[in-house]
Write an enzyme that holds these catalytic residues in place. Sequence first.
Site, PDB file in Angstrom:
ATOM      1  N   ASP A  10     -21.085   0.846  -9.561  1.00  0.00           N
ATOM      2  CA  ASP A  10     -20.087   1.768  -9.031  1.00  0.00           C
ATOM      3  C   ASP A  10     -19.782   1.345  -7.595  1.00  0.00           C
ATOM      4  O   ASP A  10     -20.698   1.254  -6.767  1.00  0.00           O
ATOM      5  CB  ASP A  10     -20.688   3.181  -9.074  1.00  0.00           C
ATOM      6  CG  ASP A  10     -19.711   4.247  -8.624  1.00  0.00           C
ATOM      7  OD1 ASP A  10     -18.796   3.958  -7.819  1.00  0.00           O
ATOM      8  OD2 ASP A  10     -19.881   5.391  -9.072  1.00  0.00           O
ATOM      9  N   ASN A  24      -3.101   3.522  -4.499  1.00  0.00           N
ATOM     10  CA  ASN A  24      -1.673   3.426  -4.817  1.00  0.00           C
ATOM     11  C   ASN A  24      -0.913   3.573  -3.507  1.00  0.00           C
ATOM     12  O   ASN A  24      -1.502   3.914  -2.477  1.00  0.00           O
ATOM     13  CB  ASN A  24      -1.256   4.456  -5.862  1.00  0.00           C
ATOM     14  CG  ASN A  24      -1.528   5.864  -5.402  1.00  0.00           C
ATOM     15  OD1 ASN A  24      -1.007   6.307  -4.377  1.00  0.00           O
ATOM     16  ND2 ASN A  24      -2.367   6.572  -6.129  1.00  0.00           N
ATOM     17  N   GLY A  32      -9.413   6.707 -11.171  1.00  0.00           N
ATOM     18  CA  GLY A  32     -10.214   5.482 -11.145  1.00  0.00           C
ATOM     19  C   GLY A  32     -11.010   5.321  -9.869  1.00  0.00           C
ATOM     20  O   GLY A  32     -11.651   6.268  -9.390  1.00  0.00           O
ATOM     21  N   VAL A  33     -10.960   4.115  -9.314  1.00  0.00           N
ATOM     22  CA  VAL A  33     -11.692   3.792  -8.098  1.00  0.00           C
ATOM     23  C   VAL A  33     -11.272   4.723  -6.956  1.00  0.00           C
ATOM     24  O   VAL A  33     -12.105   5.234  -6.197  1.00  0.00           O
ATOM     25  CB  VAL A  33     -11.423   2.318  -7.698  1.00  0.00           C
ATOM     26  CG1 VAL A  33     -11.981   2.006  -6.331  1.00  0.00           C
ATOM     27  CG2 VAL A  33     -12.014   1.383  -8.746  1.00  0.00           C
ATOM     28  N   ASP A  34      -9.984   4.927  -6.838  1.00  0.00           N
ATOM     29  CA  ASP A  34      -9.414   5.753  -5.779  1.00  0.00           C
ATOM     30  C   ASP A  34     -10.004   7.175  -5.811  1.00  0.00           C
ATOM     31  O   ASP A  34     -10.469   7.700  -4.792  1.00  0.00           O
ATOM     32  CB  ASP A  34      -7.899   5.808  -6.014  1.00  0.00           C
ATOM     33  CG  ASP A  34      -7.103   6.120  -4.763  1.00  0.00           C
ATOM     34  OD1 ASP A  34      -7.701   6.176  -3.675  1.00  0.00           O
ATOM     35  OD2 ASP A  34      -5.889   6.305  -4.890  1.00  0.00           O
ATOM     36  N   THR A 123      -6.776  -3.642 -12.853  1.00  0.00           N
ATOM     37  CA  THR A 123      -7.192  -3.767 -14.261  1.00  0.00           C
ATOM     38  C   THR A 123      -7.474  -2.430 -14.945  1.00  0.00           C
ATOM     39  O   THR A 123      -7.908  -2.401 -16.097  1.00  0.00           O
ATOM     40  CB  THR A 123      -8.460  -4.644 -14.404  1.00  0.00           C
ATOM     41  OG1 THR A 123      -9.546  -3.979 -13.741  1.00  0.00           O
ATOM     42  CG2 THR A 123      -8.244  -6.028 -13.811  1.00  0.00           C
ATOM     43  N   GLY A 124      -7.236  -1.325 -14.243  1.00  0.00           N
ATOM     44  CA  GLY A 124      -7.450  -0.008 -14.837  1.00  0.00           C
ATOM     45  C   GLY A 124      -6.118   0.595 -15.249  1.00  0.00           C
ATOM     46  O   GLY A 124      -5.426   0.077 -16.134  1.00  0.00           O
ATOM     47  N   TYR A 126      -3.373   0.421 -13.887  1.00  0.00           N
ATOM     48  CA  TYR A 126      -2.233  -0.482 -13.687  1.00  0.00           C
ATOM     49  C   TYR A 126      -2.111  -1.574 -14.753  1.00  0.00           C
ATOM     50  O   TYR A 126      -1.186  -2.379 -14.725  1.00  0.00           O
ATOM     51  CB  TYR A 126      -2.243  -1.075 -12.276  1.00  0.00           C
ATOM     52  CG  TYR A 126      -1.748  -0.113 -11.210  1.00  0.00           C
ATOM     53  CD1 TYR A 126      -1.345   1.178 -11.530  1.00  0.00           C
ATOM     54  CD2 TYR A 126      -1.674  -0.487  -9.872  1.00  0.00           C
ATOM     55  CE1 TYR A 126      -0.889   2.073 -10.565  1.00  0.00           C
ATOM     56  CE2 TYR A 126      -1.215   0.399  -8.890  1.00  0.00           C
ATOM     57  CZ  TYR A 126      -0.830   1.677  -9.245  1.00  0.00           C
ATOM     58  OH  TYR A 126      -0.378   2.549  -8.279  1.00  0.00           O
TER      59      TYR A 126
END
Length: 169
Positions: A10, A24, A32-34, A123-124, A126
């Site tokens: 993670d 974004n 996701g990561v954000d 890669t998520g 997007y």
Amino acid sequence: MAELVLVRGDITEQEVDAVVNAANSTLLGGGGVDGAIHRKGGPEILAACRELRATEYPDGLPTGKAVATSAGKLPARWVIHTVGPVYSAREDRSALLASCYRESLRVADELGARTVAFPAVSTGVYGWPMDDGARLAIETARAADTAVEQIRFVLFSADAYDTFAAHLR
Ligand code: ADP
């Protein structure tokens, strides 16, 4: 040349100088990561992002660019926010994805960061195919002219890890 390291895990738990956020262009949070970075890092990161929107980036951060904020409660010192391109089968946006890695490392150099953790940008949500995203990430990191000593790719799934490992060899 920076050492390239892969870990499965993670991104929010990495003890590095800077973690890269797959943000974004609004800089105001997402999934996701954000989402994970803002959830674990606390409101300080969002406040810093709002400040960037009020000053340097009134229209948002353009795709392929990167900008740093504090990392709030994360173990890292900084979050470097970069905006990956949305994948398109009709248009080649690879240069923008490579730019995310290069620009993030440029910002890391400005900060004096020596260790930087990246997710597999785009890669998520997007939609970038993992194999091509991994190839671009590794090629660009290898070719980067940077004082960063360790570039750590943090992969969420075993599949993503294996794909990156195949390109590292
Ligand atoms: P994007 O919008 O750029 O596609 P995402 O955050 O949706 O960004 O996904 C980027 C990649 O990061 C995906 O491969 C996803 O599985 C992975 N990911 C999601 N959450 C985390 C996390 N907490 N740490 C590391 N990688 C993550």
